[in-house]
Design an enzyme around this catalytic site. Structure first.
Site, PDB file in Angstrom:
ATOM      1  N   GLU A  80     114.267   8.357  45.705  1.00 32.96           N
ATOM      2  CA  GLU A  80     114.072   9.792  45.519  1.00 32.96           C
ATOM      3  C   GLU A  80     113.164  10.277  46.651  1.00 32.96           C
ATOM      4  O   GLU A  80     112.195   9.602  46.994  1.00 32.96           O
ATOM      5  CB  GLU A  80     113.417  10.081  44.168  1.00 32.96           C
ATOM      6  N   HIS A 107     113.490  17.061  43.437  1.00 32.11           N
ATOM      7  CA  HIS A 107     112.195  17.740  43.499  1.00 32.11           C
ATOM      8  C   HIS A 107     111.801  18.128  44.926  1.00 32.11           C
ATOM      9  O   HIS A 107     110.646  18.487  45.171  1.00 32.11           O
ATOM     10  CB  HIS A 107     111.118  16.859  42.866  1.00 32.11           C
ATOM     11  N   LYS A 140     115.810  23.229  39.216  1.00 38.55           N
ATOM     12  CA  LYS A 140     114.383  23.195  39.537  1.00 38.55           C
ATOM     13  C   LYS A 140     114.042  24.359  40.459  1.00 38.55           C
ATOM     14  O   LYS A 140     113.901  25.480  40.003  1.00 38.55           O
ATOM     15  CB  LYS A 140     114.033  21.828  40.107  1.00 38.55           C
ATOM     16  N   HIS A 172     114.731   7.837  38.688  1.00 38.58           N
ATOM     17  CA  HIS A 172     114.985   8.660  37.510  1.00 38.58           C
ATOM     18  C   HIS A 172     116.027   8.010  36.610  1.00 38.58           C
ATOM     19  O   HIS A 172     116.884   7.236  37.056  1.00 38.58           O
ATOM     20  CB  HIS A 172     115.475  10.048  37.956  1.00 38.58           C
ATOM     21  N   ASP A 179     117.962  11.055  46.214  1.00 35.28           N
ATOM     22  CA  ASP A 179     117.924  12.117  45.205  1.00 35.28           C
ATOM     23  C   ASP A 179     116.856  13.122  45.626  1.00 35.28           C
ATOM     24  O   ASP A 179     115.677  12.796  45.713  1.00 35.28           O
ATOM     25  CB  ASP A 179     117.580  11.507  43.848  1.00 35.28           C
ATOM     26  N   ASN A 236     109.879  23.049  35.875  1.00 32.36           N
ATOM     27  CA  ASN A 236     110.222  22.752  37.269  1.00 32.36           C
ATOM     28  C   ASN A 236     110.621  24.008  38.033  1.00 32.36           C
ATOM     29  O   ASN A 236     111.307  23.929  39.060  1.00 32.36           O
ATOM     30  CB  ASN A 236     111.366  21.737  37.324  1.00 32.36           C
ATOM     31  N   SER A 293     109.679  12.020  40.541  1.00 30.90           N
ATOM     32  CA  SER A 293     109.460  13.027  39.505  1.00 30.90           C
ATOM     33  C   SER A 293     108.237  12.779  38.645  1.00 30.90           C
ATOM     34  O   SER A 293     107.702  13.716  38.049  1.00 30.90           O
ATOM     35  CB  SER A 293     110.699  13.106  38.604  1.00 30.90           C
TER      36      SER A 293
END
Length: 378
Positions: free
Chosen positions: A174, A206, A234, A131, A203, A36, A178
């Site tokens: 998110e 990413h 990440k 997640h 979240d 990541n 992910s």
């Protein structure tokens, strides 16, 4: 009666027989398509040298009684410091939030946030593809949990309509997922927020460092979001996480988030390294542009129908069946590419895939080579 070790061995053997045994494996000798490290900061020598230099200078300024090797305790006992205050203040400003609270990991931040906020008589609505850290937070929460179909606002509205306006409601998503690399419809969720009277938790694991002004994340454009989580393992190339929100939220979590209360604070060196990394993230426009170019290049060169539709750094190559996807992944690994198969039950049956991550450092020739290798073995 079996001994404790015999019980563990039995369970491990069962997992091995089903082809699900997890093992650690070093992939440093392969071309990176699974980390990541989106902006290449984990490997950035200039940043590493700046961290060492800045921390050394800070060490030389500290009196003998100052802890320098460890935090010595939790933030509520002896582990708090002016250094943490400085980082949280600067991090909140970077992410356009009123306040920020540092956690040792994204897992701790998500578990602590969800478990502390969602209480008895509350209802928490969660996307089906959240997640594991968010799911574990939900399990620890006393709130009623309702799961809506992935990115399906119609299904979410159907569930929301089943509860009166007097019910405290939380919606958890998110910003970038992910496993599939697709984005949550944040603007649409904000539009629904007032009508259905819920608070939104996002979240940004990413998205932090990659999107928004100077890497502030996708959620920075929506001040209505109640809480955001940005991780540093990440795009930041480091470790730890921050919860962003109001000053009231920060004070609440200090009092009720158990992972924060009962964990030893991050070390002074860790916090100092995060302070050093922050301007590198903010100034990484060229790296963000290179990453976008690599994503565009990747999408333009895929031909097989096995590819997912993601337009982010996370790409997916689907091959149905655990053994089949492992065979394709092994072929790519043998060709020199660091990729990992994602198998059932981590993903639904028939949705087994190779999860590929692109970075700003990924070479064009390696992108083309990986695509050709995977497509030729599917």
């Amino acid at each position: 009666m079996k001994s404790a070790n015999e019980l563990l061995i039995t369970q491990l053997n069962e997992r091995k027989a089903s082809g699900l045994l997890r093992e650690t494996k070093c992939v440093d000798d392969l071309i990176d398509f699974c980390s990541n490290d989106y902006l290449g900061l984990a490997r950035n020598r200039e940043l590493g040298e700046a961290m060492a230099k800045n921390y050394s200078a800070w060490l030389g300024q500290q009196p003998l009684e100052t802890p320098i090797n460890g935090a010595t305790g939790s933030r509520l006992i002896s582990g708090h410091s002016k250094l943490v205050d400085i980082f949280e203040t600067q991090c909140a400003a970077m992410h356009q939030a009123e306040a920020a609270l540092l956690f040792s990991s994204g897992y701790e931040a998500n578990v602590g946030l969800i478990a502390a906020l969602a209480q008895k008589d509350h209802v928490i609505f969660c996307d089906k593809l959240l997640h594991a850290s968010l799911i574990d937070g939900l399990r620890l929460s006393a709130a009623e949990r309702r799961i809506f179909k992935h990115n399906d606002l119609g299904d979410l509205m159907h569930l929301l309509e089943q509860y009166p306006s007097t019910t405290t409601k939380w919606v958890v998503v998110e910003s970038i997922y992910s496993m599939d690399g697709d984005q949550a419809p944040l603007a649409e969720l904000i539009a629904l927020r007032e009508k259905y009277q819920f608070e939104l938790i996002v979240d940004e694991a990413h998205a932090g460092g990659l999107y928004g002004s100077k890497g502030a994340g996708l959620g920075a454009a929506f001040p209505e979001i109640f809480a955001r989580v940005v991780t540093f393992g990440k795009a930041w190339g480091n470790a730890g996480a921050i919860v962003l929100g109001s000053a009231i939220l920060k004070q609440y979590l200090i009092n009720f988030a158990r992972p924060f209360i009962y964990s030893t604070a991050p070390t002074p060196e860790h916090v100092h390294h995060l302070l050093t990394a922050m301007p590198f993230v903010q100034q990484a426009e060229e790296a963000r542009f290179r990453l976008k170019s690599n994503i565009d290049l990747f999408r333009k060169n895929i031909n097989a129908s096995s590819w997912g539709p993601s337009e982010t750094a996370i790409q997916t190559f689907f091959v149905s069946g655990n053994e089949a996807i492992r065979t394709v992944a092994k072929a790519a690994q043998d060709a020199g590419y660091a990729v990992k198969p994602i198998v059932y039950p981590t993903v639904p049956k028939g949705k087994e895939r190779i999860r590929i991550t692109l970075t700003s450092q990924t070479k064009e020739s390696d992108i083309i080579g990986l695509i050709q290798t995977l497509e030729s073995h599917a």
